[in-house]
Write a protein that holds these residues in place. Structure first.
Motif: not given
Length: 433
Positions: A251-266, A331-342
């Protein structure tokens, strides 16, 4: 009717223990002993050195683990590839090094490195020989054996006397393959029994077909085809525990990576960062799957056909954004599915969940489609790494056969193979739309 065990362990060449013992001996000899002797000759260390007491057991365990994992993976379809050799060896020796670091024992990087290289070379050579060294198959005419594609070393036989003579003279060095559900004449039935008693493997044609294609082809739901209509329940429970622990650890690594991706998408396009859609999930339960938005936002009409069309991603789809195209490729667009996995909606590995409109359409058109929901859907799966993204009904039929292969053979070894294949897919950008 003569029938042989339909599991993966049955689809092996004769005398598997002898072959595996030879391979293990080669691993230990060329992966550990030879580089160890060379290292000793060059360094002349003391046999009681603490460096040796920690490094030698570590490389022996890593070497044997590499042999064992690659041997297990080869039991599955589409697994005899040289591309899996490096990641498996890297994994085992990395774990060995991690264990040394955690225990804070002295080690020698030169010895460990030389054994890693030697084991890697040994793995490549033996894997290549395994791929090239398959034995002949004598296919008995009758039934549905015509589904097997011609290949070198595969020969159709229709004369029982000729085959019997080959067995009696010790000249049949391969295996017999037939449609064991077909009503063969009595002399062929006796021949199958005679071959088995002589130690010659006798396979049902579907065993070979599944091993070559990675698909389970079915005409109706049958425990004889799928092994059991309820998959491996103990492993599914263990898999759920692994899913939870792995998400929490990462989760720490995923959160940092997803925050960076979210900023780029925005920055790239207007609209929400996340895309949430109802998907068909475990045991037919609907859930809300979350992923990064890769398309421009649009309005969709409420009729069923419009929803179905919107759920399909076409080749060179102009709705995909610039950033979205890259995210889909890796396949980085699938990373938020870690929440669905949890939450338990999904697993890391399993059949991909379909949009509700597509799932309902497929269920109307394809018999037994809903059976794929017997296991949790996954972020990646057997169909995805072998076939890629599909929406056409013809392709979905093939995808369903891949899904059934996964359900039938679900295990930690098959999940490991899918994980390795996923790495290849991500690095190569294969199957993305």
């Amino acid at each position: 009717m003569l029938m042989q065990h339909a599991g993966l362990d049955a689809v092996r060449e004769s005398h598997p223990l002898t072959r595996q013992s030879v391979q293990l001996a080669c691993y230990v000899l060329f992966g550990v002993i030879v580089p160890l002797l060379i290292w000793f000759a060059a360094r002349a260390p003391s046999l009681t050195s603490p460096i040796l007491q920690s490094s030698v057991p570590a490389v022996i365990i890593a070497c044997i683990a590499s042999w064992y994992i690659l041997a297990k993976l080869r039991l599955y379809a589409k697994a005899r590839r040289l591309s899996y050799v490096l990641p498996v060896n890297f994994l085992t020796f990395t774990i060995a090094m991690a264990a040394i670091f955690v225990s804070r024992t002295p080690y020698t990087i030169s010895l460990i490195g030389s054994c890693f290289v030697a084991t890697l070379v040994t793995s490549y050579v033996l894997t290549a020989l395994t791929r090239l060294g398959s034995k002949p198959q004598y296919v008995v005419a009758g039934g549905r054996v015509s589904e097997l594609k011609p290949r070198p070393g595969r020969q159709l036989v229709d004369n029982a006397e000729t085959v019997t003579a080959m067995i009696e003279q010790g000249e049949l060095h391969g295996s017999l393959v037939g449609d064991l559900h077909y009503d063969h004449e009595d002399h062929w039935e006796r021949l199958f029994a005679k071959a088995a008693l002589c130690g010659i493997p006798v396979y049902h044609y579907r065993q070979i077909l599944e091993l070559e294609t990675g698909q389970v082809r079915i005409d109706h739901l049958s425990e004889n085809t799928l092994g059991s209509l309820i998959p491996n329940l103990p492993y599914m429970a263990l898999k759920r525990s692994v899913d939870i622990v792995s998400v929490l650890v990462l989760s720490p690594l995923l959160l940092v990576l997803m925050l960076a991706i979210a900023a780029v998408i925005r920055l790239d396009s207007k609209g929400s960062v996340l895309f949430i859609q109802e998907r068909m999930g475990f045991r037919g339960e609907v859930f809300r799957m979350v992923k990064f938005r890769t398309m421009r936002e649009r309005k969709v009409e409420e009729d069923e056909l419009a929803k179905r069309e919107d759920s399909m991603t076409r080749d060179e789809d102009d709705r995909i954004t610039r950033v979205g195209r890259f995210l889909r490729k890796v396949r980085l667009d699938e990373l938020p599915q870690a929440w669905n996995i949890l939450k338990g909606d999904m697993s890391w590995i399993g059949p991909r969940p379909e949009a509700i409109s597509l799932s309902e359409w497929y269920e109307k058109e394809i018999p037994f489609y809903s059976y794929r929901h017997i296991v949790r859907p996954g972020l990646t799966g057997w169909a995805q790494v072998n076939q890629g993204h599909v929406t056409d009904l013809g392709d979905v039929n093939a995808k369903l056969r891949y899904d059934f292969y996964y359900v039938k053979n679900i295990s930690h070894w098959l999940d490991m193979l899918i994980a390795l294949k996923t790495i290849r897919v991500v690095l190569g950008g294969l199957g993305a739309k």
